[in-house]
Design an enzyme around this catalytic site. Structure first.
Site, PDB file in Angstrom:
ATOM      1  CG  ASN A   7       9.977  -0.132   4.607  1.00 30.15           C
ATOM      2  OD1 ASN A   7      10.963  -0.062   3.511  1.00 30.15           O
ATOM      3  ND2 ASN A   7       9.522  -1.227   4.889  1.00 30.15           N
ATOM      4  NE  ARG A  69      10.621  -3.318   1.018  1.00 35.64           N
ATOM      5  CZ  ARG A  69       9.657  -3.447   0.597  1.00 35.64           C
ATOM      6  NH1 ARG A  69       9.613  -1.436   1.189  1.00 35.64           N
ATOM      7  NH2 ARG A  69       8.258  -3.698  -0.563  1.00 35.64           N
ATOM      8  CG  HIS A 158       5.041  -8.483  -1.935  1.00 39.71           C
ATOM      9  ND1 HIS A 158       3.947  -8.703  -3.074  1.00 39.71           N
ATOM     10  CD2 HIS A 158       5.437  -7.109  -1.764  1.00 39.71           C
ATOM     11  CE1 HIS A 158       3.896  -7.680  -3.343  1.00 39.71           C
ATOM     12  NE2 HIS A 158       3.981  -6.269  -2.052  1.00 39.71           N
ATOM     13  CG  LEU A 187      -3.948 -11.238  -2.263  1.00 37.69           C
ATOM     14  CD1 LEU A 187      -5.013 -12.127  -2.060  1.00 37.69           C
ATOM     15  CD2 LEU A 187      -3.799 -11.535  -3.042  1.00 37.69           C
ATOM     16  N   GLY A 188      -2.488  -6.890  -0.617  1.00 39.26           N
ATOM     17  CA  GLY A 188      -2.204  -5.618  -0.048  1.00 39.26           C
ATOM     18  C   GLY A 188      -2.640  -4.331  -1.104  1.00 39.26           C
ATOM     19  CG  ASN A 189      -1.282   0.082  -2.987  1.00 43.11           C
ATOM     20  OD1 ASN A 189      -2.600   0.349  -3.196  1.00 43.11           O
ATOM     21  ND2 ASN A 189      -0.514   0.677  -2.941  1.00 43.11           N
ATOM     22  NE  ARG A 219       3.342  -1.291  -7.738  1.00 44.43           N
ATOM     23  CZ  ARG A 219       3.666  -2.001  -6.343  1.00 44.43           C
ATOM     24  NH1 ARG A 219       3.749  -3.388  -6.594  1.00 44.43           N
ATOM     25  NH2 ARG A 219       4.087  -1.257  -5.389  1.00 44.43           N
ATOM     26  CG  ASP A 260      -8.334   1.540   0.842  1.00 44.72           C
ATOM     27  OD1 ASP A 260      -8.984   0.044   0.667  1.00 44.72           O
ATOM     28  OD2 ASP A 260      -7.779   1.543   1.663  1.00 44.72           O
ATOM     29  CG  MET A 261     -10.677  -5.146  -1.430  1.00 41.25           C
ATOM     30  SD  MET A 261     -11.235  -5.210  -3.431  1.00 41.25           S
ATOM     31  CE  MET A 261     -10.149  -5.418  -3.832  1.00 41.25           C
ATOM     32  CD  GLU A 362       6.321  -7.393   3.598  1.00 37.65           C
ATOM     33  OE1 GLU A 362       7.422  -7.593   2.601  1.00 37.65           O
ATOM     34  OE2 GLU A 362       5.711  -6.656   4.153  1.00 37.65           O
TER      35      GLU A 362
END
Length: 379
Positions: A7, A69, A158, A187-189, A219, A260-261, A362
């Site tokens: 990747n 990827r 994704h 659900l991530g960055n 975003r 970051d959550m 992935e």
């Protein structure tokens, strides 16, 4: 069979080698700061040469294939593709659709071709899984010439993750994927939601670019497109500056200063009202997409949470699932609060619709796709 998965980003390469007999990781790592000032690696060539040394030190000298990827495959690639000169040219031609990602993915491919001559290499596209969307879902209501001449449409991203967790859900539920209707939430960055009907993607939240859809780390997700023009007129920002604003300074970071959550929730717990709003907006947008995709699918067998936030934040899952009984969503909050390493179900016992947490992988999906292409090549 050993498959190396690469990747390649603009300044990094993430890599893993899978032994496909048991689909386990034999070795892996991440090289970053490639080409940056002070870095020991001036180029992707040097980074991949270092990866080769790492593989040799781990006793891996025989690689059967390499899976790459690639973010954007446009309309041309509906499946993974064995890489040849025509595939390389096609990936290069799609750079305008993914200017931040495809050049780096292409650099990884070209370096790997030089350093691993004769080894089959496969491109696995983030967009491929979504190529089953019907025109009613992927077209924008803009002049048809923009689609025909410039390929302006929703592509979705994704796809590798959404496909992987959908397959995992089918195995867990002991049903055929072709018999299931699913809503998958990565659900991530970066964040995206996908409606999967009978195993095929029929709608997804990201659009022509990964900026559309859910609120993300940096975003903005869905906004009024006229906001671009308003900001250019009223603030004097250039188009490039507006694009950077929405891509890198918006989302959670724009709302409360951190993207970051985990940091958002820590701030929210101190009483920070901006962080509390950011967390609430994040969950609210996901909830809206569950409602929309329930309407698209008509009947839903499972809602799947994956990605860093989806897998690890019980708090977000609880907020997302609250007050969705009209769609058959009945969470068991006690089960939801228990963190497990594998697949976890947290719907109430009497609920028909399953609520699942499924860790994504992935890289393994890329390895599987590469092995399949190798099998097709030999048969």
């Amino acid at each position: 069979m050993k498959i190396l998965v690469l990747n390649a980003g603009s300044s990094s390469i993430k890599y893993q080698v899978f032994g496909m007999e048991d689909q386990q990781v034999l070795v892996g790592g991440l090289l970053d700061r490639i080409g940056e000032a002070g870095s020991e690696m001036a180029s992707h060539d040097e980074a991949l040469a270092r990866i080769i040394l790492h593989l040799q030190a781990a006793g891996i000298t025989d690689i059967d294939a390499i899976g790459h990827r690639v973010v954007h495959g446009g309309e041309q690639f509906k499946q993974p593709a064995l890489i040849d000169a025509a595939v390389v040219d096609a990936i290069r031609a799609m750079i305008p659709l993914a200017p931040l990602h495809n050049p780096a993915n292409l650099a990884g491919i070209e370096v790997a071709q030089r350093l691993f001559p004769g080894i089959p290499q496969v491109a696995v596209f983030d967009t491929a899984f979504h190529q089953t969307m019907p025109p009613v879902a992927f077209r924008y209501a803009v002049p048809v010439e923009l689609y025909r001449e410039h390929k302006v449409r929703r592509y979705g991203f994704h796809g590798t993750s959404h496909h992987y967790v959908a397959q995992q859900a089918a195995a867990y539920l002991q049903r055929e994927l072709a018999d299931l209707n699913l809503i998958t939430l990565h659900l991530g960055n970066g964040c995206s939601a996908t409606a999967i009907a009978r195993g095929k993607s029929v709608d997804t939240s990201m659009g022509m670019t990964p900026m559309e859809g859910l609120v993300m780390g940096t975003r903005c997700g869905d906004i009024d497109p006229a906001l671009h023009f308003y900001l250019q007129r009223e603030t004097g920002l250039s188009p490039d500056a507006v694009e950077s604003l929405f891509n890198k300074q918006s989302g959670l970071k724009g709302l409360c200063g951190v993207g970051d959550m985990r940091e958002v929730q820590a701030l929210a717990d101190t009483g920070d009202t901006d962080a509390q709003l950011a967390e609430a907006m994040f969950a609210y947008r996901v909830k809206k997409y569950i409602g929309a995709y329930s309407a698209v699918l008509g009947q839903v067998d499972a809602v799947i949470f994956t990605g860093g936030i989806g897998e690890h934040s019980a708090r977000i899952r609880a907020q997302v699932c609250a007050n969705l009984q009209v769609f058959g969503v009945y969470p068991d909050l006690a089960k939801n609060a228990v963190h497990t390493a594998g697949i976890m179900a947290f719907q109430q016992e009497t609920a028909t619709l399953k609520l699942l947490v499924i860790p994504t992988n992935e890289e393994l999906e890329i390895a599987r796709s590469t092995a399949q292409q190798l099998f097709l090549r030999r048969s």
